[in-house]
Motif scaffolding. Structure first.
Motif, PDB file in Angstrom:
ATOM      1  N   GLU A 922      -4.794  -5.357  -8.183  1.00  0.00           N
ATOM      2  CA  GLU A 922      -4.694  -4.980  -9.515  1.00  0.00           C
ATOM      3  C   GLU A 922      -5.463  -3.626  -9.542  1.00  0.00           C
ATOM      4  O   GLU A 922      -6.611  -3.551  -9.230  1.00  0.00           O
ATOM      5  N   THR A 923      -4.728  -2.514 -10.280  1.00  0.00           N
ATOM      6  CA  THR A 923      -5.260  -1.169 -10.281  1.00  0.00           C
ATOM      7  C   THR A 923      -5.797  -0.692 -11.698  1.00  0.00           C
ATOM      8  O   THR A 923      -5.415  -1.462 -12.663  1.00  0.00           O
ATOM      9  N   SER A 924      -6.649   0.248 -11.686  1.00  0.00           N
ATOM     10  CA  SER A 924      -7.202   0.832 -12.787  1.00  0.00           C
ATOM     11  C   SER A 924      -6.094   1.182 -13.884  1.00  0.00           C
ATOM     12  O   SER A 924      -6.418   1.249 -14.997  1.00  0.00           O
ATOM     13  N   ASP A 925      -4.909   1.725 -13.206  1.00  0.00           N
ATOM     14  CA  ASP A 925      -3.915   1.855 -14.194  1.00  0.00           C
ATOM     15  C   ASP A 925      -2.899   0.922 -14.557  1.00  0.00           C
ATOM     16  O   ASP A 925      -1.733   1.274 -14.930  1.00  0.00           O
ATOM     17  N   ASP A 926      -3.186  -0.309 -14.284  1.00  0.00           N
ATOM     18  CA  ASP A 926      -2.530  -1.576 -14.686  1.00  0.00           C
ATOM     19  C   ASP A 926      -1.570  -1.678 -13.725  1.00  0.00           C
ATOM     20  O   ASP A 926      -0.269  -2.316 -14.136  1.00  0.00           O
ATOM     21  N   ARG A 927      -1.379  -1.136 -12.645  1.00  0.00           N
ATOM     22  CA  ARG A 927      -0.165  -1.490 -11.718  1.00  0.00           C
ATOM     23  C   ARG A 927      -0.736  -2.794 -11.069  1.00  0.00           C
ATOM     24  O   ARG A 927      -1.865  -3.482 -10.689  1.00  0.00           O
ATOM     25  N   LEU A 928       0.341  -3.544 -10.252  1.00  0.00           N
ATOM     26  CA  LEU A 928       0.138  -4.602  -9.195  1.00  0.00           C
ATOM     27  C   LEU A 928       0.896  -4.047  -7.990  1.00  0.00           C
ATOM     28  O   LEU A 928       1.985  -4.110  -8.122  1.00  0.00           O
ATOM     29  N   ARG A 954     -10.621   2.801  -3.118  1.00  0.00           N
ATOM     30  CA  ARG A 954     -11.367   1.672  -3.475  1.00  0.00           C
ATOM     31  C   ARG A 954     -11.650   1.742  -4.838  1.00  0.00           C
ATOM     32  O   ARG A 954     -11.846   0.453  -5.566  1.00  0.00           O
ATOM     33  N   THR A 955     -12.232   3.069  -5.496  1.00  0.00           N
ATOM     34  CA  THR A 955     -12.380   3.189  -7.015  1.00  0.00           C
ATOM     35  C   THR A 955     -11.185   2.847  -7.797  1.00  0.00           C
ATOM     36  O   THR A 955     -11.370   2.542  -9.065  1.00  0.00           O
ATOM     37  N   ASP A 956     -10.040   2.830  -7.453  1.00  0.00           N
ATOM     38  CA  ASP A 956      -8.861   2.422  -8.223  1.00  0.00           C
ATOM     39  C   ASP A 956      -8.658   0.987  -8.401  1.00  0.00           C
ATOM     40  O   ASP A 956      -7.825   0.574  -9.214  1.00  0.00           O
ATOM     41  N   ILE A 957      -9.266   0.193  -7.246  1.00  0.00           N
ATOM     42  CA  ILE A 957      -8.942  -1.240  -7.391  1.00  0.00           C
ATOM     43  C   ILE A 957      -9.778  -2.054  -8.181  1.00  0.00           C
ATOM     44  O   ILE A 957     -10.992  -1.972  -8.103  1.00  0.00           O
ATOM     45  N   VAL A 958      -9.155  -2.809  -9.180  1.00  0.00           N
ATOM     46  CA  VAL A 958      -9.747  -3.518 -10.308  1.00  0.00           C
ATOM     47  C   VAL A 958     -10.096  -5.001  -9.741  1.00  0.00           C
ATOM     48  O   VAL A 958     -11.327  -5.430  -9.738  1.00  0.00           O
ATOM     49  N   LYS A 959      -9.048  -5.369  -9.123  1.00  0.00           N
ATOM     50  CA  LYS A 959      -9.211  -6.596  -8.555  1.00  0.00           C
ATOM     51  C   LYS A 959      -8.411  -6.971  -7.281  1.00  0.00           C
ATOM     52  O   LYS A 959      -7.169  -6.456  -7.246  1.00  0.00           O
ATOM     53  N   ARG A 960      -8.961  -7.714  -6.381  1.00  0.00           N
ATOM     54  CA  ARG A 960      -8.356  -7.767  -5.059  1.00  0.00           C
ATOM     55  C   ARG A 960      -7.821  -9.500  -4.626  1.00  0.00           C
ATOM     56  O   ARG A 960      -9.136 -10.056  -4.826  1.00  0.00           O
TER      57      ARG A 960
END
Length: 999
Positions: A922-928, A954-960
């Motif tokens: 899940e990315t900071s711009d709401d993509r999956l 890595r800074t764009d990754i909200v959840k892995r």
């Protein structure tokens, strides 16, 4: 036949890799991708043991005897010989049920041929309480055994063939989950170490009993070694797949037989080799060393491996499953076989023979005529080793099932064949009763069996302080005045194993023979203080004319202190003639990578010195990953060499690709202008890409103009658009949306739009959908599934029949389900084609089997089946070299077995290897974003999706999230019509590629 069928059916139900999106979900791994079911069932029993010899064909002049067979022998998994020439055999009854019990029923048995007729006449069971035994070696007053998860030693100091006590555990931590990839291949090296192999399925952590996790050494596939008296364990080399068998040639070079990928590797200490799947333990290697074989032993296509219907596989060698390794160095066979490599081809029921041709620093393995053919489909060779009389032993596991069958093992069978030339056989005296002088005389024998055995005894006597005082003196004389290279090398090895090589090392380092100098390098850096020979190593690195010596120096880098590596590596990296050598550039890099990771100044010094492009590129890439950019910029400012500039800028770009908002290094604006005026196109392009990464507006406008220039080449416009995509600027969304209608750019544009939550994007893509080609449609579905806000219009378009429901793969459906959005869930529920497997899987399989009869498949159209494969499978899987690389290649899979296909497709999550588990980001711009992680470093993670690769900062990754499910979702066949299923299965079972249907 029923037993064989059931065993294979159960095996492939329980142990298989995945098929993602496309068809079969799990392929085997030890002798992976085999299809022996098709022919194993042809013979309900092996050739009778009394007739076994008659099933064998050999070149003219060679004779074979059945040395031992059932009931006197069963399940021979490992062989070795002792100093009396007797054959020691591990009879493994544990497999495949590796146990955690301390005892079992595996046997270590001794077979003796007292009258030298090629048939054993005396058997002694040395030990019958073994468990999980897979390898054996003799020496130092006892027996060494691979006893998963342990390396054990059973003492027999008086040599009465009876254990002196209970086994001693020397090491533990090998992985019981390795199954058929168990550690194996115990072999004494010329340096006095005990070598062994380990397969890819086991993630082992090896150490002394009771060692903490921090004290253990991790390894999976590769080669390891253990010193018998120093009690030191080391990983020699990482990579391959399932190496099973080690052999040394007459100058001490190590080779292993490997399964699945190419079969032959030249093993160099510190090397990292290509592997079937997964990443090496070191993420900064960037490239791995390939096999030395210039051929494979099968012709591709359907896996029926031999016979009149498949002459192409007979000609090429029979199959890609190999086990056992021998380099013939005896004195009785014709000279044409000396120093050539032998390995057993299991599915081809034969022994292959390769010629080892020196080339550069290494060798090329060239195909020769097969040496031995066993006309028995139950033949499952495991070991091939030299005998004491100049012949060879070949073992036969003898089973109807897979070479790694997990069920219904035929434990009542087993055979060992003895091969000699012109009937030459002889008794062997007990070498251990001979004085040192006689053992020394054997160091000049032509038969390497005598050389190796006598050297081992000398090593044992040195350990026990039982050497004659004159023995080291005589060995030094042999080293100095030997008649030829091989005699001198043997003396050098013998001096080393008795602890006396330092006496001749300095003169060895300047010897006229390259292999003497090479081994002197290895012995010098094996010392506790390699600084004693440091100046000589630096001189050799700078001036030695031999690529072999330079390879040993490159290997030795990893044994030097980091501060000492720079001077040696600088000399090696200045040899421009090594640029195309398959080993040297990579071995140099493996040695200096830790330097580049810790010492910027030293790495920049190396960068300035090296003339090898690959080393330059990797140095730049590693430094750029550390964001040590100022030094790289200064190096570019000083250099006027376009090749240097190309290597450094490419390395920098590869490291920084995917990162954004990086500050430009000092002086970059001046350097960029210089590079952008370079006569070399690749230098100009990489410089502009880097400038974009650093936020340079001039470069940005140039890329924008190039992308919009419809008079330009399509490839240039596409590259420019990709460059703009990488910097993620919202102002370019209109450009990307406009490019969706441009055939030269639209696939790139569709992919780019996934990164921006723009409400106009879904309608735009859906409106263009009918004009897209299949690959572009797959990209469109991928983009529209990447956001919850895009997925709703996608599902509505399917509901309104603007997009065919069948184009939404189960993979995309699973990703949409992962949003847990109530609106999406209701749309999915309304569209029954997206459901997972419902009901009992056995019921579904039965329905498909009823559909897929021989008569129906006989009327199928494999061309239409290929079209279905392209639409639903090829994004992940490759068949006949056509398709994606996300999931296993299918050409060699068991495509002829309908049960295998159906069980893999219907139940893809029964057993899932970590390598093929889906990861969700899940990315900071709401993509999956979902896919398989192919590499990651401190700045970025690269994910292989079903349509390509995505590199995320890595800074764009909200959840892995790591899923426990296969990348391949359930329900693939439910989205297809019956006719599509029939055509698809017919194509999957095709022996050769077929054309796509006419458009």
């Amino acid at each position: 036949m029923v037993r064989s069928y059931q065993s294979h059916r159960e095996f492939f139900r329980r142990d298989r890799t995945q098929w993602c999106i496309g068809i079969v979900s799990r392929l085997c791994a030890f002798l992976v991708l085999s299809a022996s079911w098709a022919w194993a069932s042809d013979a309900p029993a092996p050739v009778p043991v009394a007739e076994a010899v008659r099933s064998i064909t050999l070149p003219q002049g060679f004779k074979t005897t059945l040395f031992a067979g059932e009931p006197d022998l069963v399940q021979p998994i490992a062989l070795t010989t002792d100093a009396r020439g007797r054959l020691w055999v591990v009879e493994c009854l544990s497999y495949p049920n590796w146990t955690t019990n301390k005892t079992g029923e595996d046997r270590v048995s001794i077979y003796e041929d007292t009258d030298a007729d090629g048939i054993f006449d005396k058997k002694t069971v040395f030990w019958n309480k073994g468990r999980n035994l897979s390898g054996i070696a003799l020496g130092f007053g006892g027996v060494w055994l691979c006893s998963l998860p342990e390396l054990i030693f059973i003492r027999d100091q008086n040599g009465d063939d009876k254990p002196d006590g209970e086994p001693v555990v020397l090491l533990d931590g090998w992985d019981l989950a390795s199954k058929h990839n168990a550690f194996n291949g115990l072999t004494w090296g010329p340096d006095g170490w005990l070598y062994g192999c380990n397969g890819i399925l086991g993630n082992s952590h090896v150490g002394k009993p009771g060692a903490s996790e921090a004290e253990r050494i991790p390894m999976n596939c590769g080669v390891w070694r253990y010193h018998p008296t120093q009690r030191v364990f080391e990983v020699v080399a990482n990579g391959t797949t399932n190496p099973w068998g080690i052999a040394f040639n007459d100058v001490g070079q190590m080779f292993v037989a490997n399964c699945v990928i190419k079969h032959l590797f030249h093993i160099v200490p510190g090397a990292h080799y290509e592997r079937m799947f997964g990443q090496d333990f070191n993420p900064y290697l960037f490239e791995l060393i390939p096999s030395i074989a210039d051929h494979i032993h099968w012709a591709g296509g359907y896996w029926k491996t031999e016979g009149a219907d498949n002459p192409q596989n007979d000609v090429t060698g029979g199959g890609h499953a190999h086990c056992g390794a021998m380099i013939y160095l005896g004195e009785s066979w014709p000279e044409t076989y000396r120093n050539t490599f032998f390995t057993i081809n299991i599915h081809g029921h034969r022994v292959n023979n390769d010629l080892l041709v020196p080339e550069g620093s290494s060798y090329v393995g060239k195909h020769r005529a097969d040496f031995m053919r066993v006309n028995d489909t139950w033949f499952r060779g495991v070991s091939v080793i030299p005998s004491s009389d100049g012949g060879a032993f070949v073992s036969d596991w003898c089973d109807a099932g897979e070479c790694h069958d997990y069920d219904d093992i035929h434990r009542e069978n087993g055979r060992i064949f003895k091969i000699n030339y012109n009937g030459q056989q002889k008794k062997t005296s007990d070498l251990r009763q001979m004085p040192d002088n006689q053992l020394l005389s054997f160091q000049t024998a032509k038969d390497e069996w005598l050389v190796n055995q006598s050297r081992l005894i000398l090593q044992e006597r040195a350990e026990g302080r039982n050497l004659q005082p004159t023995t080291p003196i005589r060995l030094r004389e042999m080293f100095k005045h030997g008649a030829n290279l091989h005699d001198r090398l043997r003396a050098f090895w013998a001096l080393h194993v008795i602890g006396e090589s330092s006496a001749v090392r300095q003169e060895a380092l300047v010897d006229s023979e390259e292999y003497i100098r090479a081994w002197a390098v290895q012995f010098a850096t094996a010392d506790s203080n390699p600084r004693n020979s440091f100046s000589e190593l630096v001189d050799l690195a700078q001036n030695d004319s031999s690529p072999v010596v330079r390879l040993y120096l490159a290997s030795a880098l990893q044994r030097l202190a980091l501060e000492d590596r720079v001077d040696v590596a600088s000399g090696l990296a200045a040899h421009a003639e090594d640029a195309t050598d398959p080993y040297l550039p990579l071995m140099i890099w493996y040695g200096i990578e830790p330097v580049a990771g810790k010492n910027e100044a030293a790495a920049l010094k190396l960068l300035e010195k090296t003339t090898i492009p690959l080393v330059r590129r990797f140095l730049a890439e590693r430094l750029a990953l550390r964001l040590a950019l100022n030094g790289l910029t200064q190096a570019l400012a000083k250099s006027a060499d376009p090749d240097f500039q190309a290597d450094v800028t490419l390395g920098m770009y590869l490291a920084l690709n995917g990162r954004r908002q990086l500050a430009a290094p000092e002086g970059w604006d001046v350097v960029a202008r210089k590079l952008e005026n370079s006569p070399a196109r690749d230098v100009r392009d990489e410089a502009i890409r880097l400038s974009l990464t650093f936020g340079d507006e001039t470069a940005l406008r140039e890329m924008e103009a190039r992308a919009n220039d419809k008079s330009g080449k399509g490839s240039d416009r596409k590259a420019a658009l990709e460059a703009l995509v990488s910097i993620r600027r919202p102002e370019f969304v209109p450009l990307f949306q406009k490019a969706v209608t441009d055939p030269a750019l639209r696939r790139t544009a569709i992919n780019a739009l996934a990164a921006y939550d723009n409400p106009q994007t879904p309608d735009l893509i859906i409106s263009e959908y009918g004009r897209l080609n299949p690959e572009e449609k797959a990209e469109a579905i991928n983009t529209l599934s990447s956001r919850a806000s895009f997925a709703a219009p996608l599902l509505e378009a399917v509901r309104d029949k603007r997009i065919p429901a069948r184009d939404i793969t189960p993979f995309s459906a699973r990703q949409i389900q992962a949003y847990k959005d109530p609106r999406l869930e209701s749309l999915l529920k309304d569209l029954g084609t997206f459901r997972g497997v419902s009901g009992e899987k056995a019921t579904q399989i039965a329905r498909y089997k009823k559909l897929l009869t021989s008569a129906v498949l006989g009327q199928a159209d494999p061309r239409e089946g290929r079209a279905v494969f392209k639409r639903t499978c090829a994004s992940c899987h490759s068949l006949f070299d056509d398709g994606g690389k996300l999931a296993p290649e299918l050409t060699g899979s068991q495509r002829g077995n309908l049960d295998y296909i159906l069980e893999n497709v219907v139940d893809p999550n029964a057993v899932v290897w970590d390598r093929y588990k889906a990861a969700y980001f899940e990315t900071s711009d709401d993509r999956l974003i979902s896919g398989i992680i192919v590499r990651e470093n401190e700045g970025t993670v690269t994910i292989q999706t079903q349509t390509g690769t995505v590199t995320l900062p890595r800074t764009d990754i909200v959840k892995r999230t790591q899923s426990n499910l296969s990348m391949m979702p359930e329900g693939l066949l439910e989205a297809l019509s019956d006719q599509e299923i029939v055509n698809l299965v017919d194509y999957l079972q095709s022996p050769t590629q077929v054309p796509l249907p006419a458009q």
